[in-house]
Design a protein around this motif. Structure first.
Motif, mmCIF file in Angstrom:
data_model
loop_
_atom_site.group_PDB
_atom_site.id
_atom_site.type_symbol
_atom_site.label_atom_id
_atom_site.label_comp_id
_atom_site.label_asym_id
_atom_site.label_seq_id
_atom_site.Cartn_x
_atom_site.Cartn_y
_atom_site.Cartn_z
ATOM 1 N N GLN A 1 2.535 34.639 -28.762
ATOM 2 C CA GLN A 1 1.437 34.881 -27.965
ATOM 3 C C GLN A 1 0.233 36.039 -29.292
ATOM 4 O OE1 GLN A 1 3.566 37.739 -25.470
ATOM 5 N NE2 GLN A 1 2.571 36.048 -23.873
ATOM 6 N N PHE B 1 -0.109 37.233 -19.189
ATOM 7 C CA PHE B 1 -1.227 37.197 -20.370
ATOM 8 C C PHE B 1 -2.230 37.680 -20.717
ATOM 9 C CE2 PHE B 1 -1.977 35.954 -24.884
ATOM 10 C CZ PHE B 1 -1.861 37.308 -25.515
ATOM 11 N N VAL C 1 4.704 42.113 -26.480
ATOM 12 C CA VAL C 1 3.862 40.833 -27.124
ATOM 13 C C VAL C 1 4.850 39.888 -27.893
ATOM 14 C CG1 VAL C 1 1.607 40.117 -27.549
ATOM 15 C CG2 VAL C 1 1.792 42.191 -26.239
ATOM 16 N N ILE D 1 -2.237 45.301 -23.643
ATOM 17 C CA ILE D 1 -1.653 44.595 -22.898
ATOM 18 C C ILE D 1 -0.174 44.960 -23.001
ATOM 19 C CG2 ILE D 1 -0.615 42.236 -22.729
ATOM 20 C CD1 ILE D 1 -2.730 41.081 -24.677
ATOM 21 N N TRP E 1 1.044 45.627 -18.723
ATOM 22 C CA TRP E 1 2.384 45.196 -18.215
ATOM 23 C C TRP E 1 3.213 45.993 -17.868
ATOM 24 C CZ3 TRP E 1 3.128 41.369 -21.758
ATOM 25 C CH2 TRP E 1 2.814 40.024 -21.832
#
Length: 231
Positions: free
Chosen positions: A7, A49, A3, A37, A41
């Motif tokens: 973000q 995102f 991230v 997150i 991914w």
């Protein structure tokens, strides 16, 4: 994928938009969401995102972050109430117990000497309660001006849920006022009035003076990053 910094900023904004106003809770939620997150991914690198954020937010349920806020509020309020109680108990240990009993004796004798205990009781309680309300209004303004809000700081400087004790003396005054004059003038009732006033004043002193004066120490113990964040 990791991230990115922008973000992370977006996640902070996201928590604020969903009614999380306290920086410490925002930080925990941002950390939780960022980790979730990144895990997503690894399994689904094709997802954006925003798509993963929407998925993770749904896991908090229909009320979003509200349950998390309430749970943290309950936990920190219990912690605050324990602080108040521990300070209060100290007034019944040596040497403070001597000052506590002496205060009750002095107020009790004041009621007897003046021969209108309820009126004195009303004046004394009104004075202490007015001081609490005045201090609370000033504190609320200070908290509103803070750029970063900390949940435990808000509870400490707002005197937790113990502000619910403010109407107590007025309920007692109403009760005593409706008692017969003969019963009100008994030494036992005057001793009760004196004791209640002293205990109420001790609680008020703890909430308004003692704990706020040590707020930085309590906040640093709760949030190791507090001292750095407020520099």
């Amino acid at each position: 994928m990791k991230v990115a910094a922008e973000q992370i900023d977006q996640l902070y904004l996201f928590t604020r938009q969903h009614y999380v106003e306290y920086y410490d809770l925002q930080s925990e939620l941002v950390d939780h969401l960022a980790n979730a997150i990144e895990l997503q991914w690894k399994e689904n690198p094709q997802l954006s995102f925003d798509a993963i954020l929407a998925i993770e937010f749904k896991k908090f349920g229909v009320f979003g972050f509200m349950d998390v806020i309430e749970e943290r509020k309950d936990a920190l309020t219990k912690k605050y109430n324990l602080l108040v109680w521990n300070h209060f108990k100290a007034f019944f240990g040596f040497p403070k117990i001597i000052a506590t009993l002496a205060s009750i004796f002095i107020i009790y004798n004041l009621f007897i000497q003046l021969q209108f205990g309820l009126e004195v009781f009303i004046i004394l309680f009104g004075t202490v309660s007015s001081a609490i309300i005045f201090k609370l209004s000033k504190t609320k303004k200070k908290l509103a001006d803070n750029q970063k809000k900390w949940f435990f700081e808000d509870i400490i400087l707002s005197y937790g849920t113990t502000t619910g004790l403010l109407p107590l003396p007025f309920h007692l005054m109403y009760w005593f006022y409706n008692m017969s004059k003969e019963l009100l003038e008994t030494e036992v009732s005057l001793l009760i009035l004196a004791s209640v006033f002293v205990f109420y004043t001790i609680f008020s002193y703890i909430m308004v003076v003692m704990i706020p004066s040590k707020a930085n120490a309590y906040l640093t113990a709760t949030y190791p990053e507090y001292e750095i964040a407020t520099m």
